[in-house]
Each structure stands twice: as C-alpha cells, then as structure tokens.
Enzyme design. Structure first.
Site, PDB file in Angstrom:
ATOM      1  N   GLY A  46       0.771  -1.237   0.000  1.00 49.34           N
ATOM      2  CA  GLY A  46       0.000   0.000   0.000  1.00 49.34           C
ATOM      3  C   GLY A  46       0.803   1.289   0.000  1.00 49.34           C
ATOM      4  O   GLY A  46       0.374   2.292  -0.556  1.00 49.34           O
ATOM      5  N   ASP A 101       0.937   3.362   4.640  1.00 47.76           N
ATOM      6  CA  ASP A 101      -0.147   4.045   3.927  1.00 47.76           C
ATOM      7  C   ASP A 101      -1.240   4.492   4.889  1.00 47.76           C
ATOM      8  O   ASP A 101      -1.661   5.643   4.868  1.00 47.76           O
ATOM      9  CB  ASP A 101      -0.726   3.162   2.807  1.00 47.76           C
ATOM     10  CG  ASP A 101      -1.132   1.764   3.277  1.00 47.76           C
ATOM     11  OD1 ASP A 101      -0.940   1.423   4.466  1.00 47.76           O
ATOM     12  OD2 ASP A 101      -1.643   0.990   2.448  1.00 47.76           O
ATOM     13  N   ASP A 104      -5.156   1.969  10.620  1.00 44.84           N
ATOM     14  CA  ASP A 104      -6.598   1.763  10.782  1.00 44.84           C
ATOM     15  C   ASP A 104      -6.850   1.388  12.245  1.00 44.84           C
ATOM     16  O   ASP A 104      -6.965   2.251  13.105  1.00 44.84           O
ATOM     17  CB  ASP A 104      -7.025   0.672   9.792  1.00 44.84           C
ATOM     18  CG  ASP A 104      -8.529   0.497   9.687  1.00 44.84           C
ATOM     19  OD1 ASP A 104      -9.200   0.457  10.726  1.00 44.84           O
ATOM     20  OD2 ASP A 104      -9.056   0.374   8.568  1.00 44.84           O
ATOM     21  N   PHE A 153     -13.873   2.939   4.405  1.00 38.55           N
ATOM     22  CA  PHE A 153     -12.860   2.300   3.572  1.00 38.55           C
ATOM     23  C   PHE A 153     -12.461   3.228   2.421  1.00 38.55           C
ATOM     24  O   PHE A 153     -13.308   3.864   1.801  1.00 38.55           O
ATOM     25  CB  PHE A 153     -13.392   0.977   3.015  1.00 38.55           C
ATOM     26  CG  PHE A 153     -12.313   0.140   2.403  1.00 38.55           C
ATOM     27  CD1 PHE A 153     -11.425  -0.575   3.201  1.00 38.55           C
ATOM     28  CD2 PHE A 153     -12.156   0.088   1.021  1.00 38.55           C
ATOM     29  CE1 PHE A 153     -10.417  -1.327   2.635  1.00 38.55           C
ATOM     30  CE2 PHE A 153     -11.137  -0.677   0.453  1.00 38.55           C
ATOM     31  CZ  PHE A 153     -10.269  -1.388   1.263  1.00 38.55           C
ATOM     32  N   VAL A 154     -11.147   3.323   2.180  1.00 33.79           N
ATOM     33  CA  VAL A 154     -10.645   4.180   1.097  1.00 33.79           C
ATOM     34  C   VAL A 154      -9.757   3.389   0.142  1.00 33.79           C
ATOM     35  O   VAL A 154      -9.139   2.400   0.528  1.00 33.79           O
ATOM     36  CB  VAL A 154      -9.860   5.393   1.646  1.00 33.79           C
ATOM     37  CG1 VAL A 154     -10.781   6.417   2.281  1.00 33.79           C
ATOM     38  CG2 VAL A 154      -8.774   4.969   2.621  1.00 33.79           C
ATOM     39  N   ASP A 160      -5.671  -0.392  -2.112  1.00 31.32           N
ATOM     40  CA  ASP A 160      -6.486  -1.231  -3.001  1.00 31.32           C
ATOM     41  C   ASP A 160      -7.748  -1.737  -2.332  1.00 31.32           C
ATOM     42  O   ASP A 160      -7.845  -1.812  -1.104  1.00 31.32           O
ATOM     43  CB  ASP A 160      -5.682  -2.453  -3.435  1.00 31.32           C
ATOM     44  CG  ASP A 160      -5.501  -3.440  -2.276  1.00 31.32           C
ATOM     45  OD1 ASP A 160      -5.018  -3.022  -1.206  1.00 31.32           O
ATOM     46  OD2 ASP A 160      -5.872  -4.617  -2.433  1.00 31.32           O
ATOM     47  N   ARG A 166      -5.217   0.716  -6.963  1.00 34.99           N
ATOM     48  CA  ARG A 166      -3.955   1.305  -6.501  1.00 34.99           C
ATOM     49  C   ARG A 166      -3.456   2.406  -7.426  1.00 34.99           C
ATOM     50  O   ARG A 166      -2.738   3.308  -6.999  1.00 34.99           O
ATOM     51  CB  ARG A 166      -2.861   0.235  -6.402  1.00 34.99           C
ATOM     52  CG  ARG A 166      -3.112  -0.829  -5.361  1.00 34.99           C
ATOM     53  CD  ARG A 166      -1.816  -1.634  -5.138  1.00 34.99           C
ATOM     54  NE  ARG A 166      -2.059  -2.901  -4.480  1.00 34.99           N
ATOM     55  CZ  ARG A 166      -2.148  -3.064  -3.162  1.00 34.99           C
ATOM     56  NH1 ARG A 166      -2.039  -2.030  -2.362  1.00 34.99           N
ATOM     57  NH2 ARG A 166      -2.351  -4.255  -2.649  1.00 34.99           N
TER      58      ARG A 166
HETATM   59  P1  XMP Z   1      -4.493  -1.866  10.881  1.00 41.11           P
HETATM   60  O1  XMP Z   1      -5.937  -2.091  11.194  1.00 41.11           O
HETATM   61  O2  XMP Z   1      -3.626  -2.994  11.326  1.00 41.11           O
HETATM   62  O3  XMP Z   1      -4.496  -1.868   9.300  1.00 41.11           O
HETATM   63  O4  XMP Z   1      -4.005  -0.523  11.352  1.00 41.11           O
HETATM   64  C1  XMP Z   1      -3.445  -1.456   8.576  1.00 41.11           C
HETATM   65  C2  XMP Z   1      -3.483  -2.007   7.181  1.00 41.11           C
HETATM   66  O5  XMP Z   1      -4.820  -2.328   6.742  1.00 41.11           O
HETATM   67  C3  XMP Z   1      -5.032  -1.890   5.429  1.00 41.11           C
HETATM   68  N1  XMP Z   1      -6.168  -0.940   5.425  1.00 41.11           N
HETATM   69  C4  XMP Z   1      -6.752  -0.423   4.350  1.00 41.11           C
HETATM   70  N2  XMP Z   1      -6.514  -0.590   3.044  1.00 41.11           N
HETATM   71  N3  XMP Z   1      -8.262   0.928   2.530  1.00 41.11           N
HETATM   72  C5  XMP Z   1      -7.278   0.075   2.137  1.00 41.11           C
HETATM   73  O6  XMP Z   1      -7.071  -0.046   0.939  1.00 41.11           O
HETATM   74  C6  XMP Z   1      -8.565   1.138   3.820  1.00 41.11           C
HETATM   75  O7  XMP Z   1      -9.474   1.918   4.128  1.00 41.11           O
HETATM   76  C7  XMP Z   1      -7.766   0.426   4.783  1.00 41.11           C
HETATM   77  N4  XMP Z   1      -7.773   0.403   6.139  1.00 41.11           N
HETATM   78  C8  XMP Z   1      -6.781  -0.447   6.489  1.00 41.11           C
HETATM   79  C9  XMP Z   1      -3.769  -1.250   4.967  1.00 41.11           C
HETATM   80  O8  XMP Z   1      -3.054  -2.191   4.213  1.00 41.11           O
HETATM   81  C10 XMP Z   1      -2.996  -0.951   6.214  1.00 41.11           C
HETATM   82  O9  XMP Z   1      -1.614  -1.071   6.030  1.00 41.11           O
HETATM   83 MG    MG Z   2      -0.521  -1.463   4.044  1.00 39.02          MG
END
Ligand code: XMP
Ligand code: MG
Length: 180
Positions: A46, A101, A104, A153-154, A160, A166
């Site tokens: 990402g 990236d 979350d 979600f983005v 992606d 991407r």
């Molecule tokens: P956590 O929950 O561990 O998540 O902080 C981190 C990873 O989850 C993916 N992620 C997303 N990918 N849109 C995405 O495309 C989103 O809204 C999103 N939220 C979490 C991402 O890979 C990140 O590194």
């Molecule tokens: Mg990531």
C-alpha cells in the site's frame, strides 16, 4: 465516482491535496533528520506510491528499504499473525522512519514496531499518509501524518480494494449510499 469490483467509491482527497501535505511532511522530516541519514522502511504494497512521493521531496541524505507484512484482506483488518519479509538492511544504531499508507485499527504496527525495536535502532518514528482515529483498537504513536480521516474504507494512491484501485491518483472513499 469509480466502480471497483462490486463497490462504488467517491472522490475524497485530490492529487493536489495529497502532494501538498507530503511536501509539508518531507520538509519537517528533512529538518528533524538533518545529518542523521535516516533509514526509511516502507511497508508494501500500500505505501509504495506515498513512499516514492515522500522520498522525492526529501532534501537530506536518506536511505530507503521496502518490506512486506501480511495481515489484511478485503475491507476489514483480519487477525492474521504478522510476519515481515525483505528487510535487507541492518537497523542497529540507525534512525528508522517507517512509512505506512494507513493506520486503521493500529494492530499491524503495534505488532510490528516491537519486532523492530528488538534490533536496536537509534530511534524509530512512524510516518503515515492516513489515520482513522475512530477505528483505533491498538494505539500507536504517529509522528508524521498527512490526513486524519473518518472510519470509511478508502482506495487509490497505492491503496487497493481486493487488488484493484492502486493506480488512482486520488483517494476515494467507499460510497455507503447503497441504492437498492
Ligand atoms: P491496521 O488495522 O492494522 O491496518 O491498522 C493497517 C493495514 O490495513 C489496510 N487498510 C486499508 N486498506 N483501505 C485500504 O485499501 C482502507 O481503508 C484500509 N484500512 C486499512 C492497509 O493495508 C494498512 O496497512
Ligand atoms: Mg498497508
């Protein structure tokens, strides 16, 4: 509006907004790390686009390396065990800046950062493009952040939805106004 797989996404952050924030972040890092020759560790997949644009804006000597972590699939973070692949640089004594990236829930980094700390870097800081504060379950300190965003979600700009999206130059948000 863009359609990816079964979902619709609406424009959220423009290319210009993203570039502007990255410039400010790069200037801050360049100032904070003058003469420290930091080692950036970008988390694939990402963060590849963010890492590239951020790195280009730095005005100091710096190195970059890329790693891969596995913990995510679909539109929700999963509970997979984390493994890091591809760190080819000795971080002992180095000033490390992680490039991610999006933070979350924080689960990924709260599991990965302690693994890095075991390798005795001089310091570790975190630079993230996006953070969803409302989604936090595992708090991590974000030292450099471009945008705080709502818990939606983005995709785009490296992020992606099941492999696609991407290549979008802007960031799009899931359109939850579902028409039935
Ligand atoms: P956590 O929950 O561990 O998540 O902080 C981190 C990873 O989850 C993916 N992620 C997303 N990918 N849109 C995405 O495309 C989103 O809204 C999103 N939220 C979490 C991402 O890979 C990140 O590194
Ligand atoms: Mg990531």
């Amino acid at each position: 509006m863009v359609q990816i797989h079964d979902k619709s996404f609406i424009p959220y952050l423009s290319e210009a907004q993203i570039k502007e924030k990255i410039k400010v972040m790069a200037a801050g890092i360049s100032k904070d790390y003058a003469d420290k020759k930091p080692l950036f560790i970008a988390i694939l997949n990402g963060a590849f686009m963010f890492a590239s644009d951020l790195f280009k804006e730095l005005t100091i000597d710096a190195e970059i390396s890329f790693i891969k972590l596995a913990s995510y699939s679909g539109t929700k973070s999963t509970g997979n065990v984390l493994t890091a692949i591809g760190l080819d640089t000795d971080i002992n004594g180095r000033h490390v800046i992680i490039i991610e990236d999006i933070v979350d829930t924080g689960k990924t980094l709260s599991s990965f950062l302690p693994q890095l700390e075991h390798q005795s870097p001089a310091s570790i800081k975190l630079a993230a493009l996006l953070n969803k504060p409302e989604a936090t379950t595992h708090p991590v300190k974000i030292d450099y952040l471009c945008f705080s965003i709502p818990n939606k979600f983005v995709v785009g700009y490296g992020l992606d939805y099941d492999g696609l999206g991407r290549n979008l130059k802007e960031i799009y948000q899931l359109d939850d106004h579902v028409l039935v």
